[in-house]
Design a protein around this motif. Sequence first.
Motif, PDB file in Angstrom:
ATOM      1  N   THR A   1     -73.650 -43.092 -67.970  1.00 26.91           N
ATOM      2  CA  THR A   1     -72.562 -43.865 -67.364  1.00 26.91           C
ATOM      3  C   THR A   1     -73.103 -44.814 -66.304  1.00 26.91           C
ATOM      4  O   THR A   1     -74.187 -44.608 -65.757  1.00 26.91           O
ATOM      5  CB  THR A   1     -71.521 -42.950 -66.697  1.00 26.91           C
ATOM      6  OG1 THR A   1     -72.144 -42.256 -65.615  1.00 26.91           O
ATOM      7  CG2 THR A   1     -70.947 -41.948 -67.682  1.00 26.91           C
ATOM      8  N   ARG A   2     -72.300 -45.851 -66.018  1.00 26.41           N
ATOM      9  CA  ARG A   2     -72.620 -46.717 -64.883  1.00 26.41           C
ATOM     10  C   ARG A   2     -71.338 -47.324 -64.329  1.00 26.41           C
ATOM     11  O   ARG A   2     -70.374 -47.577 -65.064  1.00 26.41           O
ATOM     12  CB  ARG A   2     -73.648 -47.779 -65.239  1.00 26.41           C
ATOM     13  CG  ARG A   2     -73.211 -48.809 -66.216  1.00 26.41           C
ATOM     14  CD  ARG A   2     -74.384 -49.723 -66.589  1.00 26.41           C
ATOM     15  NE  ARG A   2     -74.029 -50.558 -67.703  1.00 26.41           N
ATOM     16  CZ  ARG A   2     -73.468 -51.766 -67.600  1.00 26.41           C
ATOM     17  NH1 ARG A   2     -73.243 -52.292 -66.412  1.00 26.41           N
ATOM     18  NH2 ARG A   2     -73.149 -52.451 -68.672  1.00 26.41           N
ATOM     19  N   TYR A   3     -71.357 -47.518 -63.031  1.00 26.74           N
ATOM     20  CA  TYR A   3     -70.228 -48.113 -62.312  1.00 26.74           C
ATOM     21  C   TYR A   3     -70.278 -49.620 -62.489  1.00 26.74           C
ATOM     22  O   TYR A   3     -71.343 -50.238 -62.387  1.00 26.74           O
ATOM     23  CB  TYR A   3     -70.326 -47.729 -60.840  1.00 26.74           C
ATOM     24  CG  TYR A   3     -69.289 -48.370 -59.951  1.00 26.74           C
ATOM     25  CD1 TYR A   3     -67.932 -48.185 -60.184  1.00 26.74           C
ATOM     26  CD2 TYR A   3     -69.666 -49.152 -58.868  1.00 26.74           C
ATOM     27  CE1 TYR A   3     -66.980 -48.766 -59.367  1.00 26.74           C
ATOM     28  CE2 TYR A   3     -68.721 -49.725 -58.034  1.00 26.74           C
ATOM     29  CZ  TYR A   3     -67.380 -49.536 -58.289  1.00 26.74           C
ATOM     30  OH  TYR A   3     -66.430 -50.098 -57.463  1.00 26.74           O
ATOM     31  N   LEU A   4     -69.127 -50.221 -62.757  1.00 28.00           N
ATOM     32  CA  LEU A   4     -69.027 -51.671 -62.927  1.00 28.00           C
ATOM     33  C   LEU A   4     -68.381 -52.283 -61.680  1.00 28.00           C
ATOM     34  O   LEU A   4     -67.170 -52.494 -61.620  1.00 28.00           O
ATOM     35  CB  LEU A   4     -68.203 -52.001 -64.174  1.00 28.00           C
ATOM     36  CG  LEU A   4     -68.750 -51.451 -65.496  1.00 28.00           C
ATOM     37  CD1 LEU A   4     -67.787 -51.739 -66.634  1.00 28.00           C
ATOM     38  CD2 LEU A   4     -70.131 -52.025 -65.786  1.00 28.00           C
ATOM     39  N   LYS A   5     -69.213 -52.558 -60.690  1.00 25.07           N
ATOM     40  CA  LYS A   5     -68.716 -53.073 -59.407  1.00 25.07           C
ATOM     41  C   LYS A   5     -67.947 -54.383 -59.584  1.00 25.07           C
ATOM     42  O   LYS A   5     -66.891 -54.573 -58.983  1.00 25.07           O
ATOM     43  CB  LYS A   5     -69.892 -53.273 -58.457  1.00 25.07           C
ATOM     44  CG  LYS A   5     -69.497 -53.726 -57.088  1.00 25.07           C
ATOM     45  CD  LYS A   5     -70.690 -53.820 -56.153  1.00 25.07           C
ATOM     46  CE  LYS A   5     -70.249 -54.238 -54.775  1.00 25.07           C
ATOM     47  NZ  LYS A   5     -71.396 -54.306 -53.850  1.00 25.07           N
ATOM     48  N   ASP A   6     -68.459 -55.279 -60.448  1.00 24.16           N
ATOM     49  CA  ASP A   6     -67.826 -56.587 -60.625  1.00 24.16           C
ATOM     50  C   ASP A   6     -66.472 -56.519 -61.325  1.00 24.16           C
ATOM     51  O   ASP A   6     -65.687 -57.465 -61.246  1.00 24.16           O
ATOM     52  CB  ASP A   6     -68.764 -57.536 -61.373  1.00 24.16           C
ATOM     53  CG  ASP A   6     -69.134 -57.042 -62.754  1.00 24.16           C
ATOM     54  OD1 ASP A   6     -69.199 -55.807 -62.962  1.00 24.16           O
ATOM     55  OD2 ASP A   6     -69.372 -57.888 -63.638  1.00 24.16           O
ATOM     56  N   GLN A   7     -66.166 -55.411 -62.007  1.00 27.21           N
ATOM     57  CA  GLN A   7     -64.874 -55.260 -62.669  1.00 27.21           C
ATOM     58  C   GLN A   7     -63.946 -54.311 -61.914  1.00 27.21           C
ATOM     59  O   GLN A   7     -62.844 -54.015 -62.383  1.00 27.21           O
ATOM     60  CB  GLN A   7     -65.074 -54.758 -64.098  1.00 27.21           C
ATOM     61  CG  GLN A   7     -65.796 -55.752 -64.981  1.00 27.21           C
ATOM     62  CD  GLN A   7     -65.982 -55.241 -66.393  1.00 27.21           C
ATOM     63  OE1 GLN A   7     -65.164 -54.499 -66.918  1.00 27.21           O
ATOM     64  NE2 GLN A   7     -67.072 -55.651 -67.016  1.00 27.21           N
TER      65      GLN A   7
END
Length: 126
Positions: A14-20
């Motif tokens: 998993t990864r966090y999507l800061k821009d979204q």
Amino acid sequence: MSDPRYQIDVSVVTRYLKDQSDPESNRFAFAYTITVQNNGTLKAKLMSRHWRITNGDGEVEEVRGAGVIGQQPLIEPGQSHTYSSGAVISTRVGTMQGSYQMFAEDGKRFDATIAPFRLAVPGALH
């Protein structure tokens, strides 16, 4: 003991999507990449999915649908299928878990379990 003909293993990154994401609006977007590995002895087709997405407040959303990202891949023994998708939750931390409904070449239907995995904004957990 499970039948060795029907062995599907699922791994997740998993990864966090800061821009979204928009923390001020309680919107936290995550991407996940899943690898579905056929460790059984028969071809198996991924027919449908069932997800339980739980946010940090314990609120649960269930998602069911055909295949994954519009596909119903047929996975040969010893082979895998990898895809990426995403989820949006209203808290900085949550979990996902579920199952894939599989159809083996001998006509047997069986479930492949997706163990719980964490969705977390970096630094949200110590």
